[in-house]
Design an enzyme around this catalytic site. Structure first.
Site, short mmCIF file in Angstrom:
data_model
loop_
_atom_site.label_atom_id
_atom_site.label_comp_id
_atom_site.label_asym_id
_atom_site.label_seq_id
_atom_site.Cartn_x
_atom_site.Cartn_y
_atom_site.Cartn_z
N SER A 189 0.84 -1.18 0.00
CA SER A 189 0.00 0.00 0.00
C SER A 189 0.88 1.24 0.00
O SER A 189 2.01 1.22 0.50
CB SER A 189 -0.88 0.00 1.25
OG SER A 189 -1.57 1.23 1.37
N TYR A 198 -1.73 -0.90 10.38
CA TYR A 198 -1.85 -1.11 8.94
C TYR A 198 -0.58 -0.66 8.23
O TYR A 198 0.02 -1.41 7.44
CB TYR A 198 -3.07 -0.38 8.39
CG TYR A 198 -3.28 -0.60 6.91
CD1 TYR A 198 -3.87 -1.77 6.45
CD2 TYR A 198 -2.91 0.37 5.98
CE1 TYR A 198 -4.07 -1.98 5.08
CE2 TYR A 198 -3.10 0.16 4.62
CZ TYR A 198 -3.68 -1.01 4.18
OH TYR A 198 -3.87 -1.22 2.84
#
Length: 193
Positions: free
Chosen positions: A118, A140
């Site tokens: 990401s 995350y």
């Protein structure tokens, strides 16, 4: 699509829960039974356990680029005693690759392992002494940075066996995972086609 452009290619899906090591082991067994060789494996499972917005995270200038920094995130333990984000986004995938290692490196066949990372991956969110991210507010971003590092390490270690590891970051994707940031309708109104 891959199948349309290459009719001889077989694309198969296998559902598993990467946060549960027993599910990962069962999936590895099933893949070994189904296939004599695997040419490409896409590791795409991931969670962003957002429960709302964190106003303090909006202040840094990079918060809009790295969206997970302005989200409140909950990261409970899995039934295996691991942090959920770490287990789901990284460790389950890593275990799958290790369990299939001999199957992926069949003589004369290369295998490409593609990890989904990401743009939210941040080195400052990851700490080598806290790989599961017990401390901190952005599990995350930590897990995605760990994916980047793991892919490089696997590529360096297993290339000689014919296993190549790469990372892809798909960019911002409107999905149920992003709905904690703002409601779906606003995403569709604000996101260019």
């Amino acid at each position: 699509t891959v199948v349309h452009n290459s009719p001889l290619v077989v694309v198969d899906l296998l559902q598993l829960d990467t946060s549960k090591l027993s599910s990962v082991a069962k999936a590895a067994e099933e893949l070994q039974e189904r296939y004599s060789v695997i040419h490409t494996m896409v590791l795409n499972a991931g969670i962003l356990p957002a429960t709302g917005m964190s106003l303090s995270g909006i202040l840094p200038s990079r918060s809009l680029e790295h969206g997970s920094s302005y989200l409140k995130q909950e990261d409970p333990l899995t039934s295996d005693g691991l942090r959920n984000v770490f287990a789901t986004n990284l460790f389950g995938h890593y275990c799958l690759v290790q369990l299939l290692r001999n199957h992926l490196s069949k003589q004369g066949h290369a295998c490409h392992v593609i990890w989904c990372s990401s743009r939210a991956a941040r080195a400052d969110a990851f700490h080598h002494d806290d790989i599961q991210h017990h401390n901190g507010k952005d599990p995350y971003a930590s897990s995605k940075h760990a994916i980047d590092m793991t892919s490089v390490a696997i590529n360096e270690t297993l290339q000689s066996e014919g296993i190549y590891s790469d990372v892809a970051a798909p960019g911002m994707v409107v999905s149920p995972m992003t709905f904690a940031i703002m409601p779906p309708l606003l995403w569709y109104l604000l996101t260019p086609i």
